[in-house]
Design a protein around this motif. Structure first.
Motif, mmCIF file in Angstrom:
data_model
loop_
_atom_site.group_PDB
_atom_site.id
_atom_site.type_symbol
_atom_site.label_atom_id
_atom_site.label_comp_id
_atom_site.label_asym_id
_atom_site.label_seq_id
_atom_site.Cartn_x
_atom_site.Cartn_y
_atom_site.Cartn_z
ATOM 1 N N GLY A 112 0.882 -1.156 0.004
ATOM 2 C CA GLY A 112 -0.069 0.008 0.094
ATOM 3 C C GLY A 112 0.704 1.243 0.050
ATOM 4 O O GLY A 112 1.915 1.406 0.452
ATOM 5 N N PRO A 113 0.437 2.228 -0.834
ATOM 6 C CA PRO A 113 1.245 3.632 -0.622
ATOM 7 C C PRO A 113 1.230 4.205 0.740
ATOM 8 O O PRO A 113 -0.019 3.985 1.326
ATOM 9 N N THR A 114 2.183 4.951 1.057
ATOM 10 C CA THR A 114 2.268 5.487 2.502
ATOM 11 C C THR A 114 2.342 6.843 2.349
ATOM 12 O O THR A 114 2.266 7.660 3.373
ATOM 13 N N ASN A 115 3.329 7.311 1.398
ATOM 14 C CA ASN A 115 3.722 8.930 1.348
ATOM 15 C C ASN A 115 3.757 9.368 -0.073
ATOM 16 O O ASN A 115 4.346 9.168 -0.790
ATOM 17 N N PHE A 116 2.534 10.160 -0.194
ATOM 18 C CA PHE A 116 2.397 10.773 -1.679
ATOM 19 C C PHE A 116 3.149 12.079 -1.718
ATOM 20 O O PHE A 116 3.431 12.411 -3.004
ATOM 21 N N THR A 117 3.978 12.466 -0.836
ATOM 22 C CA THR A 117 5.107 13.710 -1.182
ATOM 23 C C THR A 117 6.380 13.040 -1.116
ATOM 24 O O THR A 117 7.424 14.001 -1.167
ATOM 25 N N ASP A 118 6.433 11.547 -1.435
ATOM 26 C CA ASP A 118 7.989 11.112 -1.824
ATOM 27 C C ASP A 118 8.253 11.453 -3.002
ATOM 28 O O ASP A 118 7.497 11.676 -4.269
ATOM 29 N N PRO A 119 9.549 11.715 -3.249
ATOM 30 C CA PRO A 119 10.200 12.486 -4.457
ATOM 31 C C PRO A 119 9.777 11.570 -5.812
ATOM 32 O O PRO A 119 9.593 11.895 -6.677
ATOM 33 N N GLU A 120 9.842 10.090 -5.279
ATOM 34 C CA GLU A 120 9.366 9.110 -6.408
ATOM 35 C C GLU A 120 8.180 9.537 -7.089
ATOM 36 O O GLU A 120 7.862 8.969 -7.979
ATOM 37 N N TYR A 121 7.329 9.892 -6.264
ATOM 38 C CA TYR A 121 5.986 10.308 -6.640
ATOM 39 C C TYR A 121 5.833 11.820 -7.324
ATOM 40 O O TYR A 121 5.509 11.879 -8.186
ATOM 41 N N LEU A 122 6.087 12.512 -6.497
ATOM 42 C CA LEU A 122 6.211 13.952 -7.018
ATOM 43 C C LEU A 122 6.815 14.304 -8.239
ATOM 44 O O LEU A 122 6.557 15.396 -9.129
ATOM 45 N N ASN A 123 8.221 13.651 -8.376
ATOM 46 C CA ASN A 123 8.839 13.840 -9.725
ATOM 47 C C ASN A 123 8.488 13.214 -10.771
ATOM 48 O O ASN A 123 9.318 12.838 -11.837
ATOM 49 N N SER A 124 7.561 12.018 -10.551
ATOM 50 C CA SER A 124 7.407 11.093 -11.457
ATOM 51 C C SER A 124 6.592 11.589 -12.867
ATOM 52 O O SER A 124 5.830 12.427 -12.905
ATOM 53 N N THR A 125 6.886 11.069 -14.095
ATOM 54 C CA THR A 125 6.409 11.399 -15.236
ATOM 55 C C THR A 125 5.523 10.034 -15.925
ATOM 56 O O THR A 125 5.258 10.158 -16.795
#
Length: 301
Positions: A190-203
């Motif tokens: 399950g996702p736990t952190n939507f501010t993770d750079p892996e998410y924020l910077n994803s294209t």
């Protein structure tokens, strides 16, 4: 004349007693359809025990997706605890039937638990995942509380969620369990952190599509609000996490970072990481996952 009246009177009284006796016998017979009566002849004690009970597609709201399946164990008491299963599907799809394999394992190997396998409203362009799906979980918990005496269960609960269901299970347990009823929570990928750079910077379109379930261009504050990592406190329930190192949807940092934060907060936690697995797995690691989850559930719920 007086003798005949007395005879009729005694006859009517006998008839009345006969009718009352038969009504009592019938009522006992009907009650035995839902409960058993055990008689301890040595001590003269009568103990009532309950049969196992299941009910599918119990409605808890007006939407067709607001249903759950209920499984109550035999011989349950007011100390019987409930595990709530929350399916995945990226918040926009999925069904409780996908959790039947876990339900079956629980029924077979931890048979003294009550099980609630839930559906919830699915997100779309007009209905965002949050707070809609959290509200659905709250409705289910309130339903169980209102039916506690009828179901013969305690008010203590646990969660097992997969993927999006893992996220919802963590978030509700950390931020919305205002009465501290959750004894344990499990997140499988399950996702736990939507501010993770892996998410924020994803294209990556798939990742962007998942996050859009919470709205277009959400603020950092909002992403923190819907992230279990940012909502967890020292009062969080014992947590067990399962993640794969090759998951294309959930970066490994999602599990690792939450595990480390739980340790910093002195929250009981267990983190299980399979370096070569993706977004779910089969085979030997499935057996390992169940063995660890079963033990954690028994020890904490």
């Amino acid at each position: 004349m007086q003798y005949r009246l007395q005879s009729n009177y005694y006859f009517l009284m006998k008839l009345l007693r006969f009718v009352i006796l038969n009504i009592l016998i019938l009522s006992i017979c009907f009650s035995c359809e839902t409960e058993k009566i055990d008689v301890n002849t040595e001590e003269g004690i009568i103990i009532e025990t309950l049969d196992a009970y299941q009910e599918l597609d119990v409605s808890y709201g007006s939407d067709t997706n607001q249903t759950f399946d209920l499984y109550l164990p035999e011989n349950r008491t007011t100390n019987t605890k409930t595990i709530i299963l929350v399916h995945g599907g990226g918040w926009t799809s999925g069904d409780k039937s996908s959790m039947n394999y876990i339900k079956d394992l629980l029924l077979q190997e931890i048979p003294d638990l009550a099980i609630v396998n839930i559906n919830y409203r699915l997100a779309d362009a007009n209905n965002l995942a949050y707070p809609m799906q959290i509200n659905d979980i709250t409705s289910i918990v309130n339903h169980l509380k209102n039916k506690q005496l009828e179901y013969v269960i305690s008010d203590k609960i646990g969660f097992i969620g997969t993927s999006a269901g893992g996220h919802l299970s963590l978030l509700w347990s950390y931020a919305f369990d205002t009465e501290s009823k959750v004894n344990m929570v499990c997140s499988i990928v399950g996702p736990t952190n939507f501010t993770d750079p892996e998410y924020l910077n994803s294209t990556e379109p798939t990742i962007l599509g998942l996050i859009s379930s919470f709205g277009l261009n959400p603020t950092i504050d909002f992403l923190e609000e819907v992230s279990p990592y940012h909502q967890v406190t020292a009062g969080a329930p014992p947590t067990i996490l399962f993640y794969g190192g090759q998951d294309p949807l959930i970066p490994e940092s999602q599990g690792i970072d939450l595990s480390l934060k739980l340790q910093d907060l002195n929250v009981k936690e267990e983190f299980v990481f399979y370096p070569n697995e993706g977004h779910g797995w089969i085979g030997v690691n499935t057996v390992d996952t169940w063995a660890k989850l079963k033990l954690f559930t028994i020890n904490n719920l």
